[in-house]
Scaffold this active site. Structure first.
Site, PDB file in Angstrom:
ATOM      1  N   HIS A  56       0.827  -1.200   0.000  1.00  0.00           N
ATOM      2  CA  HIS A  56       0.000   0.000   0.000  1.00  0.00           C
ATOM      3  C   HIS A  56       0.868   1.260   0.000  1.00  0.00           C
ATOM      4  O   HIS A  56       2.085   1.206   0.166  1.00  0.00           O
ATOM      5  CB  HIS A  56      -0.942  -0.012   1.200  1.00  0.00           C
ATOM      6  CG  HIS A  56      -2.030  -1.040   1.078  1.00  0.00           C
ATOM      7  ND1 HIS A  56      -3.060  -1.157   1.988  1.00  0.00           N
ATOM      8  CD2 HIS A  56      -2.258  -2.004   0.145  1.00  0.00           C
ATOM      9  CE1 HIS A  56      -3.861  -2.143   1.626  1.00  0.00           C
ATOM     10  NE2 HIS A  56      -3.392  -2.664   0.511  1.00  0.00           N
ATOM     11  N   GLU A  58       1.256   3.700   2.101  1.00  0.00           N
ATOM     12  CA  GLU A  58       2.000   4.017   3.312  1.00  0.00           C
ATOM     13  C   GLU A  58       3.319   3.246   3.368  1.00  0.00           C
ATOM     14  O   GLU A  58       4.343   3.778   3.781  1.00  0.00           O
ATOM     15  CB  GLU A  58       1.153   3.675   4.550  1.00  0.00           C
ATOM     16  CG  GLU A  58      -0.147   4.471   4.636  1.00  0.00           C
ATOM     17  CD  GLU A  58      -1.323   3.744   4.021  1.00  0.00           C
ATOM     18  OE1 GLU A  58      -2.434   3.857   4.555  1.00  0.00           O
ATOM     19  OE2 GLU A  58      -1.128   3.072   2.974  1.00  0.00           O
ATOM     20  N   TRP A 176     -17.864   8.081 -39.028  1.00  0.00           N
ATOM     21  CA  TRP A 176     -17.579   8.450 -37.654  1.00  0.00           C
ATOM     22  C   TRP A 176     -18.076   9.857 -37.421  1.00  0.00           C
ATOM     23  O   TRP A 176     -17.759  10.786 -38.162  1.00  0.00           O
ATOM     24  CB  TRP A 176     -16.087   8.379 -37.393  1.00  0.00           C
ATOM     25  CG  TRP A 176     -15.532   6.993 -37.456  1.00  0.00           C
ATOM     26  CD1 TRP A 176     -14.784   6.452 -38.447  1.00  0.00           C
ATOM     27  CD2 TRP A 176     -15.672   5.974 -36.479  1.00  0.00           C
ATOM     28  NE1 TRP A 176     -14.437   5.162 -38.150  1.00  0.00           N
ATOM     29  CE2 TRP A 176     -14.968   4.842 -36.934  1.00  0.00           C
ATOM     30  CE3 TRP A 176     -16.333   5.902 -35.240  1.00  0.00           C
ATOM     31  CZ2 TRP A 176     -14.917   3.649 -36.213  1.00  0.00           C
ATOM     32  CZ3 TRP A 176     -16.256   4.733 -34.525  1.00  0.00           C
ATOM     33  CH2 TRP A 176     -15.556   3.622 -35.001  1.00  0.00           C
ATOM     34  N   ARG A 190     -11.125   3.173 -22.306  1.00  0.00           N
ATOM     35  CA  ARG A 190     -11.389   1.732 -22.290  1.00  0.00           C
ATOM     36  C   ARG A 190     -10.279   0.971 -21.579  1.00  0.00           C
ATOM     37  O   ARG A 190     -10.528  -0.048 -20.928  1.00  0.00           O
ATOM     38  CB  ARG A 190     -11.512   1.205 -23.723  1.00  0.00           C
ATOM     39  CG  ARG A 190     -12.802   1.556 -24.433  1.00  0.00           C
ATOM     40  CD  ARG A 190     -12.740   1.025 -25.864  1.00  0.00           C
ATOM     41  NE  ARG A 190     -13.992   1.235 -26.591  1.00  0.00           N
ATOM     42  CZ  ARG A 190     -14.160   0.911 -27.868  1.00  0.00           C
ATOM     43  NH1 ARG A 190     -13.142   0.395 -28.560  1.00  0.00           N
ATOM     44  NH2 ARG A 190     -15.318   1.112 -28.452  1.00  0.00           N
ATOM     45  N   ARG A 213      -7.244  -0.301 -28.183  1.00  0.00           N
ATOM     46  CA  ARG A 213      -6.187  -0.498 -29.174  1.00  0.00           C
ATOM     47  C   ARG A 213      -5.098   0.570 -28.997  1.00  0.00           C
ATOM     48  O   ARG A 213      -5.408   1.727 -28.769  1.00  0.00           O
ATOM     49  CB  ARG A 213      -6.776  -0.391 -30.594  1.00  0.00           C
ATOM     50  CG  ARG A 213      -7.785  -1.474 -30.899  1.00  0.00           C
ATOM     51  CD  ARG A 213      -8.306  -1.338 -32.323  1.00  0.00           C
ATOM     52  NE  ARG A 213      -9.091  -0.128 -32.485  1.00  0.00           N
ATOM     53  CZ  ARG A 213     -10.397  -0.052 -32.267  1.00  0.00           C
ATOM     54  NH1 ARG A 213     -11.053  -1.109 -31.868  1.00  0.00           N
ATOM     55  NH2 ARG A 213     -11.045   1.074 -32.428  1.00  0.00           N
ATOM     56  N   GLY A 309     -26.392   2.080 -27.424  1.00  0.00           N
ATOM     57  CA  GLY A 309     -27.226   2.973 -28.215  1.00  0.00           C
ATOM     58  C   GLY A 309     -28.273   3.668 -27.366  1.00  0.00           C
ATOM     59  O   GLY A 309     -28.265   3.566 -26.124  1.00  0.00           O
ATOM     60  N   PRO A 310     -29.193   4.374 -27.998  1.00  0.00           N
ATOM     61  CA  PRO A 310     -30.182   5.180 -27.273  1.00  0.00           C
ATOM     62  C   PRO A 310     -31.027   4.410 -26.270  1.00  0.00           C
ATOM     63  O   PRO A 310     -31.312   4.917 -25.182  1.00  0.00           O
ATOM     64  CB  PRO A 310     -31.046   5.752 -28.402  1.00  0.00           C
ATOM     65  CG  PRO A 310     -30.139   5.784 -29.589  1.00  0.00           C
ATOM     66  CD  PRO A 310     -29.273   4.583 -29.457  1.00  0.00           C
TER      67      PRO A 310
END
Length: 375
Positions: A56, A58, A176, A190, A213, A309-310
């Site tokens: 950790h 510390e 895009w 990601r 990627r 998606g929506p």
């Protein structure tokens, strides 16, 4: 009585917070923690929790300080642990080092600590101050806090849209809308997720890969589970997701009550190495999101990215399950009454019922505008 912290106190804790953030994507499901040892107003040692299962913050800071730690002050962004987990208690290391004062940003919400670390140190005669830059520490570890307190992962939503709020044309074309710069940011995002979630509509329309990627770039720390919310197990066997199961896991979350055709498709997916999870469905037959998140939290998933998606995005938003959002607005106008918008679902009649997020930042992203929002 509230302790009055000095400008130096603030400076040292700010350093500890910066150190902690270096481990983002490497320590989850543990929290990000940084620590600084100070003696006679000078930094004697510093460190942070590098990776899950490792020492950790510390311990790193005390080792860096060495003998200089004795009679010093330790600044740490989270209450020191006082139990045996994957490593010994940090409270033992602090006592052994001869620290005289510990300044803690926030109490650890984890049940096995939650104030016990502070109490133990005080019992052994150390002065312990709590609350310095607590708000900043809570923001830093919002994913950890969410999983511990709300029993679900921290949910980050991401979408790209036109100036008029469209995420795809009427025909469904979306590649895009955002720029190369924006998509590069998403790859990095990601790379620190435990899971990436889409709906079956996105899987069928885009046939996405959902892998960061390049897969072994220096900024990629985790391999996210790719989750498809797919009530009837319609994910094609020849999809990119199924074909790449050996490289990154895929989980299909489907409705618990299935017909024979759905069960046959489930078995076929399982035969290709796809994990399947039966979950309760709503009256329309759609998988319920809350049980999915509860399951993921039990599996120690801390951060998940929703790229659906929506319809799927609507399910998360309407149930108030979005903790953070990254929205990329491209300088284009799509128009048309049949274009797809970011959030579907029932219309709202009152602004009071709208989901409210705070704008954290607004920055250029190539030609796009990148909005970072949070609760």
């Amino acid at each position: 009585m509230t302790h009055a912290f000095s400008a130096d106190d603030v400076r040292f804790m700010q350093l500890a917070l910066r150190l902690a953030r270096r481990a983002q994507g490497n320590v989850e499901p543990n929290p990000m923690v940084g620590a600084v040892v100070v003696r006679n107003s000078k930094i004697a040692g510093q460190g942070y929790h590098h990776r899950f299962g490792g020492p950790h913050a510390e311990v790193h800071a005390l080792a860096d300080a060495g003998p200089r730690a004795r009679a010093s002050t330790l600044y740490v962004t989270l209450e020191p642990c006082c139990h045996f987990g994957k490593t010994p208690p940090c409270t033992d290391a602090i006592l052994a080092a001869g620290i005289k004062c510990v300044v803690v940003a926030m109490i650890d919400p984890f049940a096995r600590v939650r104030g016990r670390g502070v109490s133990l140190l005080r019992k052994h005669g150390l002065r312990v101050e709590v609350g310095l830059l607590e708000d900043e520490a809570r923001v830093l570890n919002a994913p950890f806090i969410t999983r511990i307190k709300h029993h679900r992962p921290y949910v980050i939503a991401k979408w790209a849209q036109s100036l008029d709020g469209c995420v795809a044309t009427a025909s469904g074309e979306s590649k895009w809308i955002s720029s190369d710069t924006s998509r590069e940011f998403v790859q990095k995002l990601r790379g620190r997720m435990d899971a990436i979630v889409i709906g079956i509509g996105t899987a069928l329309t885009d046939d996405p890969l959902l892998m960061a990627r390049p897969p072994r770039a220096a900024n990629i720390h985790r391999v996210a589970t790719r989750i498809v919310v797919d009530s009837q197990c319609r994910l094609p066997l020849d999809s990119q997701l199924v074909r790449t199961v050996p490289f990154a896991p895929v989980l299909v979350a489907h409705a618990k009550s299935t017909n024979r055709a759905t069960e046959r498709r489930r078995q076929a997916l399982a035969g290709r190495g796809v994990m399947t999870l039966a979950l309760p469905a709503d009256s329309a037959g759609h998988v319920r999101i809350a049980p999915l998140l509860k399951y993921l939290a039990k599996q120690d998933y801390t951060n998940i990215l929703v790229e659906g998606g929506p319809s799927l995005m609507s399910a998360f938003v309407r149930q108030n399950l979005v903790d953070e959002a990254h929205v990329f607005i491209a300088p284009i106008i799509i128009g048309g009454k049949n274009a797809h918008h970011a959030i579907a679902g029932p219309d709202l009649s009152r602004l009071a019922d709208a989901t409210h997020l705070h704008l954290e930042s607004l920055t250029p992203s190539g030609p796009d505008a990148h909005l970072h929002l949070a609760r």
